[in-house]
Structures are given as C-alpha cells and as structure tokens.
Design an enzyme around this catalytic site. Structure first.
Site, PDB file in Angstrom:
ATOM      1  N   ASP A 482       0.804  -1.226   0.000  1.00 45.92           N
ATOM      2  CA  ASP A 482       0.000   0.000   0.000  1.00 45.92           C
ATOM      3  C   ASP A 482       0.834   1.271   0.000  1.00 45.92           C
ATOM      4  OD1 ASP A 482      -2.635  -0.867   0.036  1.00 45.92           O
ATOM      5  OD2 ASP A 482      -2.603  -1.260   2.178  1.00 45.92           O
TER       6      ASP A 482
HETATM    7  C1  GLC Z   1      -1.551  -4.044   5.410  1.00 46.32           C
HETATM    8  C2  GLC Z   1      -2.816  -4.023   4.569  1.00 46.32           C
HETATM    9  C3  GLC Z   1      -2.657  -4.914   3.351  1.00 46.32           C
HETATM   10  C4  GLC Z   1      -1.404  -4.545   2.599  1.00 46.32           C
HETATM   11  C5  GLC Z   1      -0.192  -4.570   3.510  1.00 46.32           C
HETATM   12  C6  GLC Z   1       1.061  -4.083   2.809  1.00 46.32           C
HETATM   13  O1  GLC Z   1      -1.381  -5.296   5.974  1.00 46.32           O
HETATM   14  O2  GLC Z   1      -3.918  -4.495   5.324  1.00 46.32           O
HETATM   15  O3  GLC Z   1      -3.758  -4.792   2.500  1.00 46.32           O
HETATM   16  O4  GLC Z   1      -1.256  -5.444   1.544  1.00 46.32           O
HETATM   17  O5  GLC Z   1      -0.420  -3.742   4.626  1.00 46.32           O
HETATM   18  O6  GLC Z   1       1.022  -2.746   2.481  1.00 46.32           O
END
Ligand code: GLC
Length: 798
Positions: A482
C-alpha cells in the site's frame, strides 16, 4: 522476563506475569457479537461492525492504556478493601493474577484477600451476549461479606461519532434499570450509519438495546460515569464503591455506564457462582426477546454454551493436524495459527488493540486472502465471503478497495485488488469440488446479473486493460504494498510484482479452465505468456528482479537505486508465478538471503528509505526499519517460505519459518503477543529491532497456515486429489499430517530416513503403492498413507 507459556497441549497460553509489555489480547465472539479481552480485562464489545455497532468504549492511545474493559470489583464489606478480579484497574499485587487465553475464551484467576476467583469470559454461539462467569471461593478461614460490582462503559452506536462528537452525541443516551428482568438497559435515540459523512444528522435511532445483567439479584446500580467513578477519578477508585454511593437511578444524558452490584455472604471454603452478562437485543424484537435475559445467565445454559464453544474450535481445528519433531511448530500449526486466521477472517481485520475499527471496512485484497484459510474447515463461510466480494466488483473488473457493506465502498485503482478474487475462488473449488459456484448468480455493483465465472472473466479483462508501456500492470494507486502509492505518478508506472501476481493468478485460472476443459482460453494464455515474457525481458537487474517502473520509466528496487535496492516480493513471486528461468529464481532467492535476511527474519526491502521521495510514496516517509519501510513484514515472509519450498530448499524455508514464530524473541523486546503473528517485526534499521506490532489482524496467519500445510508438509488440494510433496528441513526424520479433504480424513505418515529435504521414493495407501504423488479422491472416511522420502519420484512442482 518471562511472562507466560503454552499449556502442555498447546491449546492455551498461560500468562503468569500480567504486567506484559503491551496488552496481550484474545477475541471472544460468535460471528455477530464480538468482544476483545486483554490479560487485564481491557477491551471493546461490538455487534456486527466495530464502526456502526459499538457497544462499549475503549480509549485510544490513552493512559493508562488498555481501558476501560470488562471489570469486576470486589469489596470486603467489613474491612472496606477493594480490588478487581483482573489486575487492572484496581488489583494491588500483579502476582496474585494468572490469565489463560484459550480458543474462544479467556480465564482470569486471582487470589486476593483470601478470596480465590476464576472469571471465564466467552461469547455463546447462538446469543448475542458475553458471559463473565465468576466462581468466588472463600479461602480465608472465616465468613466473608462481599459486595461485587460488574462495570462497563457504553459507547452505544457509532464508534467514531462517540469519539469525536461526544458533546452532542451524549444528548441521545438513555439508560434504565428493569427490576423484574434484573437488568440494566441502555441505548441511543440517534444513530449514524453513513460511512462517508461523519457529521450527517441521520434520522434514526440505534437499532439495539444493550443490557447488563447478573444471575443474582442486583441490589444497587449506576448508569452515569461521573456518578460511578467520581469526576476526578478513573477506574482505579470508583467513588460509588469506595463511598458506597450508588444513585440507583437511570439517566437520559451523558456518559452512560453500566454498574451493577450484588451482595453475598460466603462461608469459609464455600464457593459462589456469580454471572455477569453484557449483551444486545435488536429493538425490533425487544419485547419478545427481553424475557430471555434471566435464562441466559443460568449456570446450566452457561455450561452448555461453553461446551459448544469448545466443540466449535475442536471441529474447526480438527481439519488439519501435524506432528513434527519441533514441538513449537506443532503448537502453532495445530492451534494458534489456524485460530488467528479464523479470527482475522471473522473480524475482517478491522478491530484489535492497534486497529480501532473506525476507519475502514473489509479490504478486498485482505479478505480474499483470508478466505484461503477458512475454506478448509468452513467452505460455506468461504463461499459466503466470495459472494460478498463478488458484489463489490464492477462489470469491468474494478473492485472496491474497501467496503462496509454491499454498494458502499471506495474505488482506488490498486492494480492487484481484483486479482485476489481468482485466488479465493480457485482455492475454494480445489478444496470442495463445488464447481457449481461458477454458475452462481451474483450481481456486479453496476449490473444486476452475472455469475461467479463472469466475475472471474471480468478480472481477466481488468488485467488485460491495465497494462502500461512495457505491457506490465499499471501501478495505479498501489499494489499489495500500500505504501508504494505514488510510484504511478502521471503515467501510472508499472508494478513488476503485479506482473508476477497476474501471471500467478492467470496460471490458477488456466489450470481450472483446462481441468474443466473450457474452450476458448487462448486469449487468457496469450495474456499470461506476454506478461511473463515481459518480466523476463525488462525486469531482471542482474542479481534479482526490480520492483517497479515509476513515472517516466524510473526504476525502483535496483542495485543502482540508492535506497530500497531489493524488495522481497519480486523474488518470491518469481517462484510462485513459476517463471521459466529457474536459475534466475534461485539467484533472486539467494539475493534475498544475502541482502534481506536478518536476526529477526527477512526484511521486506533494504536498505530502508531514509530520504523522502514523493515519487515513491508513503514508504519513504515512514521511519526506517518499521512497517513497509524495511521491517520484517511478516505477510510476505510466508510467500518467501513458499518460494523456497517450490525451489526445494527445506532447510531455508524452515529457517525463515522458525525466525518468525512469535514466541522466539525475548518478550521484553518483542512486546506483542507471543501466541499470534504480528504484522511486522521492527528490523535492524531501527533503534528498536525485534519489537513487533499490529498483532492479530494480519494476513500472515492465513498464509502461514496454508504455506506450512501446503508447501512444508506439502499436502495440498488439487481438483482431482491431494498432492503430497513435503519440503522439510533435512534434520526432520518424520512428519505426520492429518488432513480432512472432500469428506475423507487422510492420515499421512512421512518418513525421512535419509535426511533429504524433498523428493519421494514411494507412497502407499492402505499398504498399496500408488503411482505419482497425488492421493486420489476416495469414498472412504479414513485413508491411511505412508510416504517414504528419497529421490525417485520427480514430485509435481506446482
Ligand atoms: C496491510 C494491509 C494490506 C497490505 C499490507 C502491505 O497489511 O492491510 O492490505 O497489503 O499492509 O502494504
């Protein structure tokens, strides 16, 4: 410092020192009614959604932390001494307390002032309330007069409004005591259900009545926080208890609490069972349901309900079992990892000590991944979730990134989101053989009819239309990571991990379609092959695969980059997507070992970003060594373990697996619960290496569960049987796996006398040797399998 240990059978974690570095929590819930309970009885309760259905408060990031909770005060009516049955908020000696977190329940035991207490917290399967079942035993050698008070602080409705708009919100609160029902009731005559506008004045009331009751007659009660605690007090010394001042009146305003007091006399060596229960009744059925209240605190009902909880978890966990030479592995894989995966699935990853359940609903990608764990034991739940996911998809394959309910979500254009749908559906079908799901009718957001198959094809369409200048997936707002959220820039950028992910998901779909002999899949194969070719052509950096192309072709995750030179996901998924050039994959995984592995496990990327780069995004703004910026992010480590298994390196897979076990690191360093995975462990690029955070609500649990059983134990479902392909550390001479699959229990004994890491000499089913390494489907209830590891069969590498 030692804070606790697992019970002999591994089903319980026993906390012997309740002054844990952070609250160590558990979940008690039935799928509608949820409650968290820490080792000091702190936690929230909510119905269905922690945002919309918040029953009790839990103060965010306040001091003292982990308050309020589910507290029981005891006062000795002769000496005036007051304590709580949990160490916080008013117990005076932490050594007097012991906490047992079990599967679906938590027990707090105490021995204070000659009174032994055992409180069992749990939520019955079929009624929306929580039980605090207290057994008090007088060990003091003399008769005692005790006053016992149960206490909760209500939120009543919308969790966020309660936090940010209390000055107005409190004008809609009501609470009263019903003598006949021996219960205190509370509700709010105003309720916000919109997720976007927090200031909207909606024209409706909270649809629940909260109740708080006991099995013994309630003598005194309090409904207003200031009257119970005293204005300048906290939960440590409630004035109502210290000064024996209960107003015994309801309220139509203010911070509503439930405090109910009972009195008892206890002869020496005698016990008394006191039950407190907090719950909700839907308003529309209030008159009919309220008469249940006295029944659901009776000992017989409570005993039966507790048995149901035990049976529920025994049934759930009984679908997979493993015995390995490593006892710790057995404890986690037989109990806590599947348990955590189920909790994360049911809670929807939104509420924990870290997540307050107020900012977002289900994540599309997160919940799709959580499905793969639950599909083994509860395929009907997996199917329900797949259909819910289907309804968050547009007919062009775009999906809501997160959503609260049907039709209420946010479109973000992360390049990976829709692809996870393929994972959820194909794993569900492999597990169940339920091909009819493909024909199941389920609407798109923008179109009334569609089938699950049409949704799968919409995802392919999305992938096809989402390719950039190298014909790799346009990065958009992000991919699985993210925090790579601005790589896309103006031209969209391209995600190399996304490309591998598309290939892996398309492989799964092609495999399903080929099995079903679906015609006209040439286009899908062509798309897969083209992306695969482009990865090979454009994404190899010399020793590993790059992570992305940014705006204007900027390369991320290259040896030439100043920071963030290598990312784990584009190395592990090179294996998972089964790229043709195996030597590159091997080299990429060796680069991970060399550049990313550390004392606390392999890092997500390295070196961590120290300079802010607005063209990359949030990851570069985060402190180095935490979260996505170079921490040991646990979720992708599961994929690395899978990748090492695919490449037949059992020793290394096990080494990574062991490093991540939550009880491995000194708890004063690790801080989070030692019985569940955390989202990340701080890496050596930060000054607090080894500190874990964001426990419980992480995809690590679902994936570790599957990767362990599917790839280390190597027992994984296929459309027409159960593949056996263990990849284990050479030091393991045996491993025994039980796996319920399509109605049969396969009991698989694997011997490894020659200390190999993979490869099978023969497989026998009921003493008869079979060809290949796939156990056929069977009508038998029990199927006994013997496996000898060695070198002869070339096991399926998929
Ligand atoms: C968090 C989010 C997930 C994402 C991860 C890496 O765990 O819930 O959706 O893939 O971070 O950014």
């Amino acid at each position: 410092m030692n804070y606790g240990h697992f019970s002999e059978d591994g089903k319980e974690y026993i906390i012997t020192n309740v002054k844990t570095p952070t609250p160590w929590i558990n979940y008690i819930y039935n799928g509608e009614y949820f409650s968290t309970v820490s080792n000091n009885a702190g936690g929230i309760s909510y119905i269905k959604s922690p945002l919309h259905g918040r029953i009790t408060r839990y103060r965010i990031n306040d001091v003292p932390s982990d308050r309020p909770g589910k507290y029981i005060y005891v006062k000795d009516e002769e000496t005036g001494k007051i304590w709580t049955l949990s160490w916080q908020p008013a117990g005076y000696d932490p050594k007097a307390y012991k906490v047992i977190h079990g599967l679906g329940y938590t027990v707090i035991e105490s021995f204070v002032e000659g009174i032994h207490a055992r409180v069992t917290y749990f939520v019955p399967m079929n009624y929306n309330h929580e039980v605090w079942n207290v057994v008090l035993t007088n060990k003091s050698g003399k008769k005692r007069r005790l006053s016992v008070t149960g206490y909760v602080e209500f939120a009543l409705g919308h969790g966020l409004i309660d936090l940010i708009n209390q000055c107005d919100d409190q004008h809609f609160n009501r609470a009263y005591f019903d003598k006949d029902l021996n219960a205190l009731f509370a509700t709010k005559t105003y309720w916000v259900t919109e997720t976007n506008g927090t200031q909207q004045q909606e024209n409706k009331e909270w649809n629940q009545w909260a109740f708080f009751t006991s099995n013994l007659p309630i003598n005194r009660y309090e409904t207003l926080r200031e009257r119970f605690l005293g204005f300048y007090n906290n939960e440590e010394k409630p004035i109502a208890i210290t000064d024996d001042k209960f107003s015994n009146s309801g309220t139509d305003y203010g911070n509503v609490v439930g405090a109910i007091n009972i009195r008892l006399e206890l002869d020496s060596d005698k016990s008394e069972n006191v039950v407190f229960s907090l719950g909700v009744l839907p308003k529309e059925r209030f008159d009919e349901k309220k008469n249940d209240i006295p029944k659901i605190v009776q000992p017989g009902y409570i005993e039966r309900s507790f048995k149901e909880i035990e049976n529920y978890w025994t049934e759930f966990l009984g679908h997979t079992r493993v015995e390995t030479p490593d006892k710790n592995v057995n404890i986690f894989m037989n109990n806590w990892v599947p348990y955590q995966a189920k909790v994360a699935f049911d809670v929807g990853r939104v509420a924990s000590y870290y997540y307050w359940g107020i900012s977002r609903g289900y994540g599309f990608r997160d919940t799709s991944q959580d499905v793969i764990a639950v599909t083994i034991a509860h395929p009907e739940k997996a199917k329900e979730r797949i259909l819910l996911l289907s309804r968050q998809m547009f007919s062009d394959g775009r999906v809501y990134h997160h959503f609260y309910d049907d039709g209420k979500g946010e479109l973000t254009r992360h390049c990976d989101d829709p692809g996870w749908y393929i994972l959820a559906v194909t794993e569900y079908i492999k597990e169940t053989g339920d091909y009819s799901i493909l024909k199941e009718k389920v609407s798109f957001v923008d179109k009334n009819d569609g089938t699950v198959l049409e949704h799968l094809l919409a995802v392919v369409n999305f992938m096809k239309n989402n390719l950039g200048r190298h014909n790799l997936p346009v990065f958009g707002r992000g991919d699985w990571n993210d925090t790579l959220d601005y790589i896309g820039g103006d031209d969209g950028g391209e995600s190399v991990w996304g490309a591998m992910f598309y290939v892996a998901m398309l492989n799964k779909l092609i495999e399903l379609f080929q099995f079903l002999k679906v015609e006209n899949i040439a286009d899908i194969i062509k798309l897969r092959d083209e992306i695969r070719r482009n990865i090979n052509q454009f994404c190899w950096d010399g020793d590993w695969f790059i992570r992305a192309f940014g705006n204007g072709g900027m390369v991320i995750g290259s040896n030439k980059s100043k920071e963030g030179k290598i990312f784990v996901n584009t190395q592990s998924w090179a294996a998972i997507s089964n790229l043709p050039d195996k030597s590159k994959i091997r080299q990429a995984l060796d680069s991970v070992k060399k550049h990313l592995d550390s004392e606390y496990g392999p890092k997500i990327c390295a070196p961590a970003f120290k300079e802010i780069d607005p063209n990359i995004g949030l990851v570069t703004r985060c402190v180095p060594g935490k979260k996505e910026n170079g921490a040991v992010f646990c979720h992708p480590v599961t994929w690395l373990i899978q990748a090492e298994c695919i490449m037949r390196n059992g020793d290394r897979a096990y080494d990574y697996f062991r490093k991540l076990l939550p009880n491995r690191v000194d708890p004063d360093i690790y801080q989070a619960e030692p019985y569940v995975y955390s989202q990340y462990i701080t890496s050596d690029e930060h000054s607090s290496p080894g500190k874990a955070s964001h426990s419980w609500q992480t995809g690590t649990a679902a994936w570790m569960y599957r990767v362990f059983y599917d790839y280390i134990a190597g027992v994984r479902p296929d459309y027409d049987g159960l593949i056996v392909d263990p990849v284990i550390p050479a030091s393991w001479n045996y491993i025994r796996v039980e796996r319920i699959f399509r109605g049969a229990k396969y009991i698989i004994e694997i011997e490894n006398p020659d200390n190999v890491q993979s490869g099978i000499s023969y497989i026998m089913i009921d003493e008869k040797e079979i060809e290949g390494n796939k156990l056929p489907l069977t009508d038998k209830k029990i199927c006994r399998v013997k496996v000898l590891m060695g070198k002869t069969i070339e096991t399926a590498n998929k």
